[in-house]
Structures are given as C-alpha cells and as structure tokens.
Design a protein around this motif. Structure first.
Motif, PDB file in Angstrom:
ATOM      1  N   LEU A   5       0.827  -1.207   0.000  1.00  0.00           N
ATOM      2  CA  LEU A   5       0.000   0.000   0.000  1.00  0.00           C
ATOM      3  C   LEU A   5       0.863   1.260   0.000  1.00  0.00           C
ATOM      4  O   LEU A   5       0.552   2.231  -0.696  1.00  0.00           O
ATOM      5  N   ARG A   6       1.953   1.241   0.746  1.00  0.00           N
ATOM      6  CA  ARG A   6       2.841   2.401   0.789  1.00  0.00           C
ATOM      7  C   ARG A   6       3.500   2.636  -0.576  1.00  0.00           C
ATOM      8  O   ARG A   6       3.597   3.776  -1.040  1.00  0.00           O
ATOM      9  N   ASN A   7       3.950   1.564  -1.214  1.00  0.00           N
ATOM     10  CA  ASN A   7       4.565   1.704  -2.523  1.00  0.00           C
ATOM     11  C   ASN A   7       3.558   2.169  -3.574  1.00  0.00           C
ATOM     12  O   ASN A   7       3.896   2.971  -4.463  1.00  0.00           O
ATOM     13  N   ALA A   8       2.325   1.676  -3.482  1.00  0.00           N
ATOM     14  CA  ALA A   8       1.296   2.098  -4.425  1.00  0.00           C
ATOM     15  C   ALA A   8       0.945   3.568  -4.238  1.00  0.00           C
ATOM     16  O   ALA A   8       0.677   4.285  -5.202  1.00  0.00           O
ATOM     17  N   TRP A   9       0.957   4.019  -2.985  1.00  0.00           N
ATOM     18  CA  TRP A   9       0.634   5.412  -2.707  1.00  0.00           C
ATOM     19  C   TRP A   9       1.676   6.352  -3.314  1.00  0.00           C
ATOM     20  O   TRP A   9       1.385   7.504  -3.622  1.00  0.00           O
ATOM     21  N   ALA A  10       2.901   5.853  -3.488  1.00  0.00           N
ATOM     22  CA  ALA A  10       3.966   6.676  -4.060  1.00  0.00           C
ATOM     23  C   ALA A  10       3.810   6.865  -5.565  1.00  0.00           C
ATOM     24  O   ALA A  10       4.446   7.756  -6.138  1.00  0.00           O
ATOM     25  N   VAL A  11       2.991   6.061  -6.218  1.00  0.00           N
ATOM     26  CA  VAL A  11       2.751   6.192  -7.663  1.00  0.00           C
ATOM     27  C   VAL A  11       1.543   7.112  -7.858  1.00  0.00           C
ATOM     28  O   VAL A  11       0.449   6.801  -7.387  1.00  0.00           O
ATOM     29  N   PRO A  12       1.705   8.250  -8.528  1.00  0.00           N
ATOM     30  CA  PRO A  12       0.600   9.223  -8.639  1.00  0.00           C
ATOM     31  C   PRO A  12      -0.684   8.644  -9.209  1.00  0.00           C
ATOM     32  O   PRO A  12      -1.777   8.903  -8.686  1.00  0.00           O
ATOM     33  N   GLU A 428      -0.296  -4.795  -6.730  1.00  0.00           N
ATOM     34  CA  GLU A 428       1.031  -5.279  -7.069  1.00  0.00           C
ATOM     35  C   GLU A 428       1.200  -5.430  -8.573  1.00  0.00           C
ATOM     36  O   GLU A 428       2.257  -5.098  -9.129  1.00  0.00           O
ATOM     37  N   ALA A 429       0.150  -5.922  -9.243  1.00  0.00           N
ATOM     38  CA  ALA A 429       0.228  -6.062 -10.706  1.00  0.00           C
ATOM     39  C   ALA A 429       0.344  -4.690 -11.377  1.00  0.00           C
ATOM     40  O   ALA A 429       1.106  -4.517 -12.343  1.00  0.00           O
ATOM     41  N   GLN A 430      -0.404  -3.721 -10.883  1.00  0.00           N
ATOM     42  CA  GLN A 430      -0.338  -2.371 -11.445  1.00  0.00           C
ATOM     43  C   GLN A 430       1.052  -1.765 -11.254  1.00  0.00           C
ATOM     44  O   GLN A 430       1.591  -1.115 -12.158  1.00  0.00           O
ATOM     45  N   MET A 431       1.637  -1.967 -10.080  1.00  0.00           N
ATOM     46  CA  MET A 431       2.977  -1.438  -9.834  1.00  0.00           C
ATOM     47  C   MET A 431       4.024  -2.132 -10.695  1.00  0.00           C
ATOM     48  O   MET A 431       4.949  -1.490 -11.207  1.00  0.00           O
ATOM     49  N   THR A 432       3.887  -3.461 -10.861  1.00  0.00           N
ATOM     50  CA  THR A 432       4.827  -4.184 -11.717  1.00  0.00           C
ATOM     51  C   THR A 432       4.753  -3.677 -13.151  1.00  0.00           C
ATOM     52  O   THR A 432       5.781  -3.483 -13.813  1.00  0.00           O
ATOM     53  N   MET A 433       3.557  -3.428 -13.637  1.00  0.00           N
ATOM     54  CA  MET A 433       3.395  -2.942 -14.999  1.00  0.00           C
ATOM     55  C   MET A 433       4.006  -1.555 -15.174  1.00  0.00           C
ATOM     56  O   MET A 433       4.616  -1.258 -16.195  1.00  0.00           O
ATOM     57  N   ARG A 434       3.873  -0.703 -14.172  1.00  0.00           N
ATOM     58  CA  ARG A 434       4.365   0.671 -14.300  1.00  0.00           C
ATOM     59  C   ARG A 434       5.865   0.790 -14.049  1.00  0.00           C
ATOM     60  O   ARG A 434       6.489   1.759 -14.455  1.00  0.00           O
ATOM     61  N   HIS A 435       6.480  -0.198 -13.365  1.00  0.00           N
ATOM     62  CA  HIS A 435       7.895  -0.162 -13.123  1.00  0.00           C
ATOM     63  C   HIS A 435       8.699  -0.999 -14.114  1.00  0.00           C
ATOM     64  O   HIS A 435       9.923  -1.058 -14.024  1.00  0.00           O
ATOM     65  N   TYR A 436       8.016  -1.653 -15.049  1.00  0.00           N
ATOM     66  CA  TYR A 436       8.712  -2.462 -16.038  1.00  0.00           C
ATOM     67  C   TYR A 436       9.313  -1.546 -17.109  1.00  0.00           C
ATOM     68  O   TYR A 436       8.595  -0.803 -17.780  1.00  0.00           O
ATOM     69  N   LYS A 437      10.612  -1.566 -17.299  1.00  0.00           N
ATOM     70  CA  LYS A 437      11.296  -0.635 -18.179  1.00  0.00           C
ATOM     71  C   LYS A 437      11.159  -1.000 -19.644  1.00  0.00           C
ATOM     72  O   LYS A 437      11.249  -0.160 -20.522  1.00  0.00           O
ATOM     73  N   GLY A 438      10.991  -2.288 -19.927  1.00  0.00           N
ATOM     74  CA  GLY A 438      10.862  -2.699 -21.327  1.00  0.00           C
ATOM     75  C   GLY A 438      12.197  -2.971 -21.982  1.00  0.00           C
ATOM     76  O   GLY A 438      13.269  -2.713 -21.425  1.00  0.00           O
ATOM     77  N   PHE A 439      12.166  -3.489 -23.204  1.00  0.00           N
ATOM     78  CA  PHE A 439      13.398  -3.908 -23.846  1.00  0.00           C
ATOM     79  C   PHE A 439      14.208  -2.723 -24.397  1.00  0.00           C
ATOM     80  O   PHE A 439      15.385  -2.844 -24.676  1.00  0.00           O
ATOM     81  N   LEU A 440      13.580  -1.517 -24.519  1.00  0.00           N
ATOM     82  CA  LEU A 440      14.304  -0.374 -25.055  1.00  0.00           C
ATOM     83  C   LEU A 440      15.261   0.212 -24.017  1.00  0.00           C
ATOM     84  O   LEU A 440      16.187   0.942 -24.364  1.00  0.00           O
ATOM     85  N   GLU A 441      15.040  -0.052 -22.751  1.00  0.00           N
ATOM     86  CA  GLU A 441      15.893   0.493 -21.701  1.00  0.00           C
ATOM     87  C   GLU A 441      16.724  -0.597 -21.052  1.00  0.00           C
ATOM     88  O   GLU A 441      17.440  -0.323 -20.125  1.00  0.00           O
TER      89      GLU A 441
END
Length: 441
Positions: A5-12, A428-441
């Motif tokens: 919950l704390r980590n999710a709160w840090a994502v706007p 947790e799934a939402q945070m994983t999706m938003r923190h995934y950098k992808g193959f370009l990075e």
C-alpha cells in the motif's frame, strides 16, 4: 500488505485510483444513511433484531447491505440486484447463441452485454423494491401501521415513493460499482460488499464486549470466537495463495546468428481461482425463496401455513439449506472457472510460442491434461470455500441458533479476506506494470 500500500501510494496514478475508490465508498456509506420516506426505521430495527434470532433470511439481506435494510435507507437493496443480473447474464451468455456471439465480439460486444445487464438490474431492482414494500405493508396491525407511518396519504402514493427510492438506490449502487471498475482499484461489486461487511465491525466488537461482561463463560465464548477468526483468516490466506504449477518447456530456435528459447518455466493455476465470487453467487441464489416470499407480502417470520413450511426447508437453520448452499458453491466454482479460464486457448498459445508440457504432446493432449488438473484444483478450492462458509451454519444449527449473527460469519470472513487479497494483488500487478522498463531500456 502495508508495504504494498505504501509503494502504491507513491505512484501518482495509483494514488488517484485509491483515493477515487475511497471516495466512492464514502459516497456509498452516506447513501446508506439517507432514510426512505414513510417508513418507521425504529420499529423496523426492532423487528429485524427479532427475526435475526429466528433465523430469517432477512439477516443475509441486512448483512450484505451493511445494516441498510434494518434502517430503511436509500441503499436497502444493496448490491443484490446487480449481482443477480450479472449471474443471469453470464448464464444466458452460455445458453443463448446471440449473447454468446456478442461476448466474442471484443470490447463492443462487452459494452452491449453490460448495457443489457444494467437494464436487467433496473428491472430486478423495481421487482425487489416492490417485494420490500409488500413486506413493510404486510405488517399492518389492527392498531395502525407497524412499519409504515400513518401519514394520511394515499397508499398508492406511498408505494410509488418507497419503490422509487429503493429502485433509484439500486441503480445508483450499480453506477458506483461500475465507476470503481473503470477508475478505481478492485472489482466494484466486491469492494461494496467489503465496505458493507466492514461497517458491521463495531457491532461485532460490542457483541464481544457484552459476552465478556457475562462472566467466565462469556469470556471463553469471546476467546473462542476470536481464535476462530484468526485461524480462519490464516487458513483463507494460505489456501488463496496456494497454486499448482505445471512445468512448461520452450524449444530452442535459431534466428539469424542468435539462439532463443530453451528455457523452462511453469504455468501457475491458483487453488482458489474463483476467489469469493462463488460464495457471492451462491448466497444470492439461496436468498431467492425468502425474497420471493416478501414479494407476495408474506412475513418470513410467520410460524403457520404452507409458506412457513416451504421457507423452513430453505431457511439457513435447516440441513437442506446447508446441502443446497454447499452444492451451489461447488457448482458456481466450476462455472466461474469455465467462463474465465480456457484450457484450449492456453494449449494453443503454448504451441504457437514453441512451448510444451514435458511428456505431453502439444495441442489437444495438452488441453486435456490442463483440464484434468484444473478440475481437481477447482474441486479442492470449492471444498475449501464450502468448509469455511458452511461450518458456521452447522454450528448455528447444532447450537440451536443461540448465538446471534454466527450463521453468515464464514461467508463474511471469506468475502472480506478474499477481497482484500485480490485488491492488493491488483495493486502489485499495477505497480509491476508501471515499473517495467521494457526492452528499449
């Protein structure tokens, strides 16, 4: 959980979704306090206390409404019409070819099905509201109105106002649930049920305190109840997080000068893949006889006549109710898996991506293998749901219904813990999706 919950709160964006969900819950709880005109809420609350001890189906209706029914408020119908409409539409989607074709048309088809579901919800809301009115109207005594205030207004006018208020409340609840689905966190139906059950927490604490004041016997009873809740929560969390992992091997392939694939992974299948939805669906179905009785203006606490004999068979203080409830939980567990997990599609995806289950040929053999495992896992999950939901019912029957509110404690606990786990899993799934950098990075 608190770290998530704390980590999710840090994502706007997630913070906005959490705040929006809390805002909808606050609006819902405010609506649950708005009284419906011409209904004597104090007398209704007194009658509700008596019928709860008699094992009436009204206890279930009051539970899922967060005590809104006993207070005669705008949201007395709660989420029940929307749940029933969703069940009907899911069944019809399988039974009727036109609806089945709509479900396969992608987003546009789902929008049409959702629109039909809304219409069905409104119709069921009007019918159920009329049933609630007839229940209130049937309480007329020789000395005047028991539950309806004697205002001197025509009966038809009072009926229209009360039915309109209840129906509007059901439609508004449906809209709030859909807004949670669109812009909030979690499933709208589950979140509203969660809020309703949690709102009864202070009453439960007061009950435990009153037990403790009875002396040594009451303290032991309260301690056993708290111990049961702690053990049940641990059991629910353990089983909900359990999964069966099917080994999957991907074949090696050469693209240009590089070799891809060849790694081993697994296909996880949750033991309780259906979550709390089978419990919610089963509760809605077994509540139908009592609801239909109210539609005909019959008091479910009446102790004479054919209706009482019929309802006593489907009363949660009878063994027939326990058997029927268990069977419906198992049936809806398989039904929910059938509409949410397709072994043929999973097997085709594995074959198209060069994956296979060791020792199993790709294609139909893989699909049959996954289906066999899925059937076993679903049965175990359904048995788990049945145990937690039915044990309080059995304790209620054995004790002679001497402990008020115990009957639906298992279902309430499953809904609360299940919704909490599903919501945090989505975070947790939402945070994983938003923190995934992808193959370009």
């Amino acid at each position: 959980m608190f770290k998530t919950l704390r980590n999710a709160w840090a994502v706007p964006e997630l913070r906005k979704r959490i705040l929006f969900t809390l805002f909808i819950i606050v609006l819902y709880r405010l609506g649950s306090q708005i009284p419906v005109p011409y209904v004597d809420a104090e007398r209704l609350a007194t009658i509700m206390q008596s019928v709860v001890s008699d094992g009436s189906i009204l206890e279930y209706l009051n539970m899922i409404g967060g005590n809104a029914f006993s207070r005669a408020t705008l949201f007395a119908l709660s989420i029940s019409p929307y749940i029933t409409a969703s069940i009907v539409m899911q069944l019809l989607t399988i039974a009727l070819p036109p609806l089945e074709r709509l479900s396969k048309e992608g987003e546009e088809g789902r929008k049409k099905i959702n629109q039909i579901t809304r219409i069905v919800t409104v119709v069921l809301g009007v019918v159920t509201a009329y049933g609630y009115y007839t229940y209130l109207r049937a309480s007329v005594s020789s000395g005047g109105y028991d539950l309806l205030l004697d205002t001197g207004l025509p009966d038809w006018f009072m009926m229209v106002v009360i039915i309109a208020c209840y129906s509007a409340g059901a439609a508004l609840i449906m809209w709030l649930a859909e807004k949670i689905n669109e812009r909030g966190i979690g499933n709208g139906i589950s979140i509203i049920l969660f809020a309703n059950i949690i709102s009864r927490g202070p009453d439960m604490v007061i009950t435990l305190w009153n037990w403790c004041k009875e002396g040594a016997g009451g303290i032991i009873k309260a301690a056993v109840a708290v111990l049961f809740v702690v053990l049940a929560v641990g059991f629910v969390v353990f089983v909900t997080n359990s999964e069966r992992r099917i080994s999957v091997q991907y074949a090696k392939k050469v693209v240009g000068r590089k070799m891809f694939g060849g790694q081993s992974t697994n296909l996880p299948i949750k033991l309780n893949m259906g979550g709390v939805m089978p419990i919610i669906f089963a509760n809605s179905i077994v509540a139908l006889p009592g609801t239909i009785a109210m539609m005909f203006g019959k008091n479910t606490s009446n102790t004479t006549g054919f209706l009482h004999g019929f309802l006593s068979v489907f009363n949660y203080s009878s063994w027939v109710y326990v058997i029927l409830f268990t069977a419906l939980i198992i049936a809806f567990s398989y039904f929910y898996i059938a509409i949410s997990f397709n072994p043929v599609e999973v097997a085709n995806n594995l074959r198209n991506n060069g994956g296979f289950v060791p020792g199993i040929r790709p294609g139909k053999p893989t699909s049959d293998y996954i289906s066999k495992i899925l059937n076993k896992i679903t049965l175990m999950g359904a048995i788990f749901l049945s145990i937690v939901a039915v044990l309080p019912l059995i304790a209620n029957i054995v004790s002679g219904n001497t402990v008020s509110g115990i009957a639906f404690s298992g279902s309430s606990l499953l809904i609360v813990v299940g919704v909490a786990l599903e919501t945090f899993r989505e975070l947790e799934a939402q945070m994983t999706m938003r923190h995934y950098k992808g193959f370009l990075e």
